[in-house]
Each structure stands twice: as C-alpha cells, then as structure tokens.
Design a protein around this motif. Structure first.
Motif, mmCIF file in Angstrom:
data_model
loop_
_atom_site.group_PDB
_atom_site.id
_atom_site.type_symbol
_atom_site.label_atom_id
_atom_site.label_comp_id
_atom_site.label_asym_id
_atom_site.label_seq_id
_atom_site.Cartn_x
_atom_site.Cartn_y
_atom_site.Cartn_z
ATOM 1 N N PRO A 246 0.709 -1.150 0.073
ATOM 2 C CA PRO A 246 0.115 0.060 0.129
ATOM 3 C C PRO A 246 1.023 1.291 -0.088
ATOM 4 O O PRO A 246 1.974 1.150 0.343
ATOM 5 N N ALA A 247 0.308 2.228 -0.574
ATOM 6 C CA ALA A 247 1.047 3.517 -0.781
ATOM 7 C C ALA A 247 1.825 3.702 0.628
ATOM 8 O O ALA A 247 1.462 3.741 1.849
ATOM 9 N N TRP A 248 3.229 3.905 0.476
ATOM 10 C CA TRP A 248 4.173 4.153 1.911
ATOM 11 C C TRP A 248 5.098 5.134 1.379
ATOM 12 O O TRP A 248 5.637 5.493 0.371
ATOM 13 N N GLN A 249 5.612 5.721 2.581
ATOM 14 C CA GLN A 249 6.835 6.586 2.325
ATOM 15 C C GLN A 249 7.573 6.131 3.919
ATOM 16 O O GLN A 249 6.958 6.275 4.855
ATOM 17 N N LEU A 250 8.649 6.035 3.856
ATOM 18 C CA LEU A 250 9.364 5.932 5.047
ATOM 19 C C LEU A 250 10.322 7.165 5.484
ATOM 20 O O LEU A 250 10.841 7.526 4.520
ATOM 21 N N PRO A 251 10.641 7.111 6.763
ATOM 22 C CA PRO A 251 11.133 8.296 7.131
ATOM 23 C C PRO A 251 12.597 8.705 7.417
ATOM 24 O O PRO A 251 12.980 9.637 7.435
ATOM 25 N N THR A 252 13.387 7.399 7.420
ATOM 26 C CA THR A 252 14.640 7.406 7.503
ATOM 27 C C THR A 252 15.233 6.420 6.721
ATOM 28 O O THR A 252 14.883 5.492 5.993
ATOM 29 N N ILE A 253 16.761 6.372 6.474
ATOM 30 C CA ILE A 253 17.531 5.799 5.553
ATOM 31 C C ILE A 253 17.565 4.501 6.342
ATOM 32 O O ILE A 253 17.487 3.396 5.701
ATOM 33 N N GLU A 254 17.613 4.265 7.688
ATOM 34 C CA GLU A 254 17.534 2.928 8.438
ATOM 35 C C GLU A 254 16.131 2.311 8.153
ATOM 36 O O GLU A 254 16.321 0.875 7.905
ATOM 37 N N SER A 255 15.338 2.764 8.067
ATOM 38 C CA SER A 255 13.735 2.167 7.916
ATOM 39 C C SER A 255 13.804 1.621 6.586
ATOM 40 O O SER A 255 13.287 0.519 6.359
ATOM 41 N N THR A 256 14.336 2.310 5.328
ATOM 42 C CA THR A 256 14.275 1.814 4.236
ATOM 43 C C THR A 256 15.128 0.505 3.949
ATOM 44 O O THR A 256 14.806 -0.499 3.508
#
Length: 407
Positions: A246-256
């Motif tokens: 589902p549409a997503w955006q991650l806030p940090t490089i670590e999370s990606t």
C-alpha cells in the motif's frame, strides 16, 4: 516566466549575480534550486553559472575558495555563506562514463545548459526571477515528465549515474520518464557498473524516501537497471513486493534498509551485514538495521517483544522496526513499545550498578572472558527483573555465578 516571489536564499545571493553582471559578464541561478522553486518545493542550495572565467570571478570578490577550479567552480564567500559559481563550460571524451576527459570554458549559456542531464534541470534564472528555458523544461515540469536534454544516450554516456538520477526523480517528483529517455536507460543499464557504489547508493536511498517510491521502483524494473545494482541482480520479486505494498513513505534511511532486508528474505544478521557492506554503508547503519531486523522478526512471529529484545534493540532501532512492521501489517502501537522500553529497569549496559572493577575488588573473577560472561549474566538478570540493579544484590548474584563456574 518571471518568478516574483523568490526564496530568501535567492534574494540573499542576488548581489553576487549583480556584481558579476556589473563587470560585463552574464550570471544566472541554475540547477535544482530553480526547478524546485518553480515546483513550490523547499530550496536546498543555490548554484550560479556565469560567462566569467574562474580568474575573472576571483578578481571580482575579496574572498573565494577554489572548490573545483579545474572544472570552473569557485566558491564565493559572502557574509558567512558560500556560493558555488561555475563558468559556462562544455565537456567531451567521457571514456569512463563518469568524468569528462576535457573541460572547455565558454561564454555561451546555451552551450553550458545543453550538457545538463534533464530538461527540468536545464533552466536558468536571472537575478530578477526571469526564467530562461532553452530546452522546453517548463513544459516538462508542467506535464510531470523527465526528458533527457538532447540525445538521451549521449547524456548517459557522459555520466551513467544519470540513469539512477532519472528513476530517483521519478520517485521524488512523482514524474514519468518519457519513452525515449527510458529506452536509453534500458539500452545502457549495464553502464551503471562503471559508477562508484557510494554514488549509486545516494540515488537509491533518495528514491526509496521519495514521495512516490513505487514510480521509481517500477522504472527500475521496466529498464532492468536494478540488475546492475549491488546484490540486486536477482531481486525482481522483492522489488515487485515493494511496488505492491500500500502507498508508503519511510522517514529514515535506516527504515528503508530494514524494509529491504526483510523483503529480501535474508536468513540472518550475517546476510544483512553482507548486503550493507556491498553497498558500502556505515558500520552504525549496519548495526542499526541488524538490530531492527531482529525486532521485525520477533513482531512477525509473536506479536510482542521480551524485555531482553527491547533492551538489545534500543529505542532507535525499536522505532525503526515498528515503523517497518506497521507498514507490513503486523506492528504495534508505537506508544506501547515506547512505554515498554521506558519501563525496563535499565536502558543501557553502562547503567549496571557494578562493573568489572567491582568484581576484581571482590576477588570474584580475574580479567578475561569469564569476567565478561558474569557481567553479561548480571545485565540479563537486571533487564528481565530477576534481580534489582543494586550493587549488593548484584555482587551476591555474581558470587553465585562465579561459584557455579568454578565447580
């Protein structure tokens, strides 16, 4: 087009351009700053291009730094701010697909702009906000289209990283790559191996953190560019799983990276370290992602975390992991995890009420592996609430452990 409301950073830089123009040369704002201003996005940097040659620029200002003098770039220092000012130039002979063999300074703005990567980045702006558009970049901005300047294959042979920039801009700007430009990426994708991993990684991370990462990921798949990225040649299925989320955006490089490691079905932390080392990430990021991956695994398996797992992860990795787990559909309310972590008797091993010196003074052990083992057991006992974090209680437990080891 004339922009009447210029960002403060452009207004503060106007005297630089005006000084150059007063000496009889041309000078313009160029690059991503012009593009982002037109799109109403925050301005991150101010770049200036000029017909004045480097020596001529240096002669106009009291304080300059030769930041890239061989390529015509001089940093002008003005009231504590540095402005990179680059002479109009042409480039030729890109034998390594990364750097020009020859740079020639010119007086023509058009010659300078036509070597740039995409039409939306080939815009120039006068100090008064008038936009100079020689390659229909404004039309492409309006249409949400990424188009190479001139012949796309030529632009990618000049710097193969531009192919990664294309898919990154597709994500960041939510733009479509026009067919000829996309076909040129497909035809030349293998040239990405000529590019330093560090440069590729910057574009990859920006893509993953863009406003529409699925668009950039789809372009990676459609062009097969992903096959020439570290450890990604066989990751078509993983990329499709990313696109299908589902549409997503991650806030940090670590999370990606944590999300990638999870969707790649890596078997253990050693495999994660191998992946991230191939991408030449920092040791801190490797440690963070490894810890977060363990938490994601526990949340998937049991839906909750033990005190030891909370402690081992640490607050930062816990937040990263839960962000990813929530995206995947099995996370916990962040407030609950934060509260559980805060309720631990200690959050850091340095908070343990005794240390190795205390054990030595009590003659409970000698320096070496056994000391570390005893301290580790004490730490675990405190974290799970088996013993209070008080010196006397810990020394009593240490004696019991030491006696057991000496039996």
């Amino acid at each position: 087009m004339i922009l009447t409301q210029l960002p403060t950073a452009f207004q503060q830089a106007r005297p630089i351009i005006e000084t150059i123009e007063a000496a009889g040369y041309e000078a313009y704002f160029v690059g991503g700053g012009v593009r982002d201003t037109i799109l109403g996005k925050p301005l991150h940097d101010v770049d200036i291009a000029t017909s004045a040659f480097p020596a001529e620029v240096k002669g106009l200002f009291k304080r300059t730094v030769d930041t890239g003098i061989e390529h015509g770039t001089v940093m002008i220092l003005d009231h504590g701010t540095g402005y990179e000012t680059t002479t109009f130039r042409t480039e030729s002979g890109y034998q390594d697909y990364r750097r020009p063999d020859k740079v020639t300074f010119v007086r023509s703005l058009k010659e300078d702009l036509k070597r740039r990567d995409f039409t939306i980045n080939a815009l120039a702006m006068r100090a008064n906000g008038e936009v100079i558009d020689l390659f229909d970049g404004l039309a492409d901005l309006k249409a949400g289209v990424l188009r190479a300047v001139g012949v796309a294959e030529d632009r990618f042979h000049e710097d193969a990283l531009r192919m990664m920039r294309a898919v990154r801009f597709a994500s960041q700007l939510d733009f479509t790559i026009e067919p000829q430009t996309q076909q040129a990426i497909t035809d030349n994708a293998a040239l990405l191996t000529k590019i330093a991993v560090e440069r590729t990684r910057v574009e990859w991370e920006k893509l993953l953190m863009g406003q529409q990462p699925q668009r950039g990921l789809q372009a990676l798949l459609d062009t097969a560019l992903y096959r020439y990225m570290p450890q990604m040649a066989d990751q078509q299925a993983m990329l499709q799983r990313l696109i299908d989320l589902p549409a997503w955006q991650l806030p940090t490089i670590e999370s990606t990276w944590t999300l990638l490691a999870w969707l790649m079905d890596l078997p253990n932390q050693a495999a994660i370290r191998h992946l991230l080392k191939a991408w030449k990430t920092s040791n801190d990021l490797i440690d963070h992602v490894s810890a977060a991956w363990l938490v994601v695994s526990s949340l998937k398996q049991r839906g909750q975390l033990t005190p030891s797992e909370l402690f081992s992860a640490g607050a930062a990795a816990l937040k990263t992991a839960n962000t990813v787990a929530n995206l995947l559909g099995f996370g916990q309310p962040q407030a609950e995890l934060t509260a559980a972590y805060a309720a631990l008797p200690i959050q850091d091993k340095h908070e343990l009420a005794i240390n190795g010196g205390d054990l030595l003074r009590q003659q409970l052990t000698t320096p070496g592996p056994q000391m570390g083992q005893i301290l580790a057991q004490l730490l675990h006992a405190v974290v799970i609430g088996q013993v209070k974090n008080e010196s006397a209680d810990l020394l009593d437990l240490a004696r019991m452990i030491a006696d057991t080891k000496n039996d």
